[in-house]
Write an enzyme that holds these catalytic residues in place. Structure first.
Site, mmCIF file in Angstrom:
data_model
loop_
_atom_site.group_PDB
_atom_site.id
_atom_site.type_symbol
_atom_site.label_atom_id
_atom_site.label_comp_id
_atom_site.label_asym_id
_atom_site.label_seq_id
_atom_site.Cartn_x
_atom_site.Cartn_y
_atom_site.Cartn_z
ATOM 1 N N GLY A 281 0.811 -1.206 0.000
ATOM 2 C CA GLY A 281 0.000 0.000 0.000
ATOM 3 C C GLY A 281 0.844 1.255 0.000
ATOM 4 O O GLY A 281 1.911 1.312 -0.610
ATOM 5 N N SER A 282 0.377 2.240 0.761
ATOM 6 C CA SER A 282 0.957 3.576 0.661
ATOM 7 C C SER A 282 2.425 3.634 1.035
ATOM 8 O O SER A 282 3.107 4.610 0.733
ATOM 9 C CB SER A 282 0.177 4.536 1.554
ATOM 10 O OG SER A 282 -1.188 4.400 1.297
ATOM 11 N N VAL A 283 2.920 2.607 1.726
ATOM 12 C CA VAL A 283 4.346 2.587 2.063
ATOM 13 C C VAL A 283 5.177 2.701 0.783
ATOM 14 O O VAL A 283 6.234 3.337 0.756
ATOM 15 C CB VAL A 283 4.653 1.276 2.828
ATOM 16 C CG1 VAL A 283 6.133 0.988 2.843
ATOM 17 C CG2 VAL A 283 4.097 1.363 4.240
ATOM 18 N N LYS A 285 4.414 4.422 -1.745
ATOM 19 C CA LYS A 285 4.374 5.787 -2.292
ATOM 20 C C LYS A 285 5.731 6.464 -2.152
ATOM 21 O O LYS A 285 6.154 7.231 -3.015
ATOM 22 C CB LYS A 285 3.313 6.617 -1.571
ATOM 23 C CG LYS A 285 1.931 6.380 -2.099
ATOM 24 C CD LYS A 285 0.906 7.232 -1.381
ATOM 25 C CE LYS A 285 -0.473 6.787 -1.801
ATOM 26 N NZ LYS A 285 -1.466 7.006 -0.764
#
Lengths: 568, 116
Positions: A281-283, A285
């Site tokens: 997930g956003s990790v 990003k």
């Protein structure tokens, strides 16, 4: 006559001479014999010791023991100890009833009926009980039962129990490694194992791991608490040394006790850090940010239009914390905007994106010393929508350890260092490291990570006195082929101290439940992040990270102090 | 002359035989000792291994934490409990001003007077 005379005169002389010659010959012969004997004796006595050594070694026929496994400070995590096993020769047993009575008196766990069956067999050897304690051994020895004896066996023990179980692995009854480092010592790492052996003393140096038992315990303790608190299905965590790639701690819960390897067969006890792959997930990003900043398609002042959902083909990309306005690069990071990150990735382009992810090692199977390593799950075709979703960590799944490795590279100055479970000398790092981003980009990433903990989604990871930086991630799990809103995988990846990061921490919770005190939220910021904060607060003093309080924090601490004093 | 030599040789033979057997005896003795010492060393090594494993088992962090919390009331270090040396001044309580003893007074004499 004269001849005879001369011969007569000369003959005694010649006879004497001939006799002397014979004696000399005999003397010489004896002398030679004695010399040979003396020489042989001298030779034997000089070389005897070596020959005897070889013979006694061959005679004892004990192989070099399995090396002990210790943590980085020499605490023993696995060792061989000698145990006695009780066996019997049924043919030599005179009185079976007496033998059974005496044995069950010392070993009440033995079943008299099966014991009788064993002792009545017409065999020369039966095991009665493996692994008898020294006291019991002495007691049985003192009973003097004929036909009963002991045999020494080595047994692998893990004195710290569950601590580091997934790293250590376990062995079978014949001391062959079946999982973890134990398997590595037998298989791929056989060369390393051989280098530890000391044949002269028939011993081996311990295999020293990068693990720190105290950190391992702190992480595992906090994760276990969090798992219970948030009623999560599983939890995992990694502490990685940012500049050497050494894994200081690797926790995956639920775990097992390697002293009882059957527990490891439970499916939920897999090592989630390397055996499982997850959409982080956003990790991820942060990886997209580093890529764009490094490629120069974005800079710290860039802005991204997040007013409307991003439409790619038939998909609409929306934000979780939708702001509906134009965001600066920093705001995209702080609000964890999917739209902004996707636009950033699209600016770099599909090929550049793929190339960077490949360079960052996210496309290949990461191999450490652990034999259990899962390959990443990648989309079969790379299209525009793939780049869009991959930019915020959806649509491709990697080992959590890969996430930690990349984060270490983002903050340590841009060097991707393959993680290791064994102790690594800092000098050898430069040969293994691969540069993936410029040092200046790494500096910007450090700023963004730190800002995110200061006032972004990872605020609850802040620890007074320690500059923490990090990124949160909440991924929806795929249940029956669809993303489920209720089944989440929350994670936090961060580093500390942020001025010159030395340690990278990754915390992951599988399906944490919303609680009253989290106001019904179950996103990362409410569970994984505060847990990470607690972990950092606990391990930073262990790792020797010196706190540096800001004035504000000092005031807070000073305010809290008198209360403590009253309590005492 | 020859007989003398023979006697000398026989004597030498006897002496060397006695010497040889005594040496051999000593060697056997030493060998036995070496073997017993070796087995003793092995025994001690095994014991050391066992004790080290036991030490590691008794000092495992899970156990120490439980014991420390139950019997000593200790808890993990919280942020704020650790301070750098050069920042010590900011967290230490104000030191009470030191009252120097007046030069003309003798504190021990005062104490003695108080006792009387």
């Amino acid at each position: 006559m004269t001849d005879a005379q001369t011969t007569g005169k000369a003959s005694p002389g010649t006879v004497r001479l001939a006799g002397q010659n014979r004696i000399r010959l005999v003397l010489a012969g004896f002398a030679l014999c004695f010399l040979i004997i003396a020489g042989r004796t001298a030779g034997l006595s000089v070389f005897l010791s070596e020959n005897a050594g070889v013979r006694s070694a061959a005679h004892d026929n004990i192989r070099i023991p399995r090396p002990d496994i210790t943590d980085r400070h020499g605490r023993i995590l696995a060792s061989d100890i000698r145990v006695a096993s009780l066996h019997a020769n049924p043919r030599k047993i005179i009185d079976i009833d007496e033998a059974i009575e005496k044995l069950t008196a010392v070993l009440p766990e033995l079943d008299p009926r099966s014991l009788r069956k064993k002792l009545s067999k017409d065999k020369a050897f039966v095991w009665l009980k493996r692994e008898v304690s020294p006291e019991q051994r002495l007691a049985i020895h003192n009973q003097g039962i004929p036909g009963v004896g002991f045999r020494n066996e080595t047994k692998r023990v893990y004195p710290m129990g569950r601590l580091g179980a997934h790293v250590l692995g376990f062995v079978d009854i014949d001391s062959r490694g079946l999982a973890g480092i134990e398997k590595y010592l037998d298989g791929q790492g056989a060369l390393y194992t051989a280098s530890l052996a000391k044949p002269q003393t028939r011993s081996a140096l311990p295999a020293q791991l990068a693990l720190d038992a105290r950190v391992q315990h702190a992480l595992s303790d906090e994760l276990a608490g969090a798992m219970q608190h948030f009623r999560a299905k599983a939890a995992a965590g990694i502490v990685l040394a940012a500049d050497t790639g050494e894994i200081l701690s690797l926790v995956s819960l639920p775990d097992y006790n390697p002293n009882d390897p059957r527990q490891a067969l439970d499916k939920s006890a897999i090592n989630r850090v390397t055996t499982g792959v997850f959409e982080l997930g956003s990790v991820i990003k942060a990886v997209t940010f580093a890529m764009a900043l490094d490629a120069g398609t974005a800079n710290m002042n860039s802005t991204f239009d997040a007013r409307f959902p991003l439409v790619v083909g038939r998909s609409r990309i929306n934000d979780f914390h939708a702001k509906r306005r134009i965001l600066t690069l920093q705001e995209v990071f702080l609000y964890s905007s999917n739209i902004g990150t996707a636009r950033m990735a699209l600016q770099v382009g599909l090929e550049g994106h793929q190339a960077f992810l490949k360079k960052a090692g996210l496309f290949s199977r990461l191999r450490t010393e652990l034999p259990e390593a899962a390959a990443p799950l990648l989309p079969p075709r790379w299209s525009k929508i793939t780049t869009v979703t991959a930019s915020f960590g959806h649509g491709f799944a990697v080992q959590p350890l890969q996430g930690a490795m990349v984060t270490a590279a983002l903050v340590n100055g841009g060097l991707l260092i393959p993680p290791t479970l064994l102790r690594r000398h800092p000098d050898t790092v430069s040969g293994l490291a691969k540069r993936i981003i410029k040092p200046s980009t790494s500096e910007k990433m450090r700023y963004l990570f730190a800002l995110n903990v200061e006032k972004g989604t990872a605020r609850r990871a802040g620890v007074p006195g320690i500059r923490v930086g990090g990124k949160t991630g909440t991924a929806e799990k795929v249940i029956n082929g669809r993303y489920s809103r209720d089944h989440r995988l929350t994670s936090f990846v961060g580093a500390f101290p942020m001025d010159a990061p030395k340690y990278v921490l990754l915390v992951m919770l599988d399906e944490p439940q919303p609680l009253k005190e989290t106001y019904g939220y179950a996103t990362s910021g409410w569970n994984a992040v505060p847990v990470a904060g607690k972990v950092i607060a606990r391990i930073a003093p262990l790792l020797g990270v010196e706190p540096e309080y800001t004035e504000e924090e000092q005031k807070k601490i000073a305010a809290a102090r008198p209360k403590q004093d009253k309590g005492n | 002359m020859l007989r003398l030599a023979n006697i000398a040789l026989v004597l030498a033979l006897i002496v060397s035989a006695v010497f040889l057997y005594s040496i051999e005896h000593k060697t056997r003795e030493a060998e036995r000792q070496v073997a017993s010492l070796k087995s003793q060393i092995n025994e001690e090594r095994e014991t050391i291994r066992l004790l080290r494993a036991e030490w590691s088992n008794l000092t495992r962090p899970q156990r120490l934490q439980k014991l420390a919390q139950r019997h000593l009331g200790l808890n993990p270090v919280k942020p704020g409990q650790k301070v750098r040396r050069r920042n010590l001044g900011t967290v230490l309580p104000e030191r009470p001003a030191v009252v120097p003893h007046a030069a003309d007074r003798d504190p021990i004499a005062d104490m003695l007077k108080g006792l009387q």
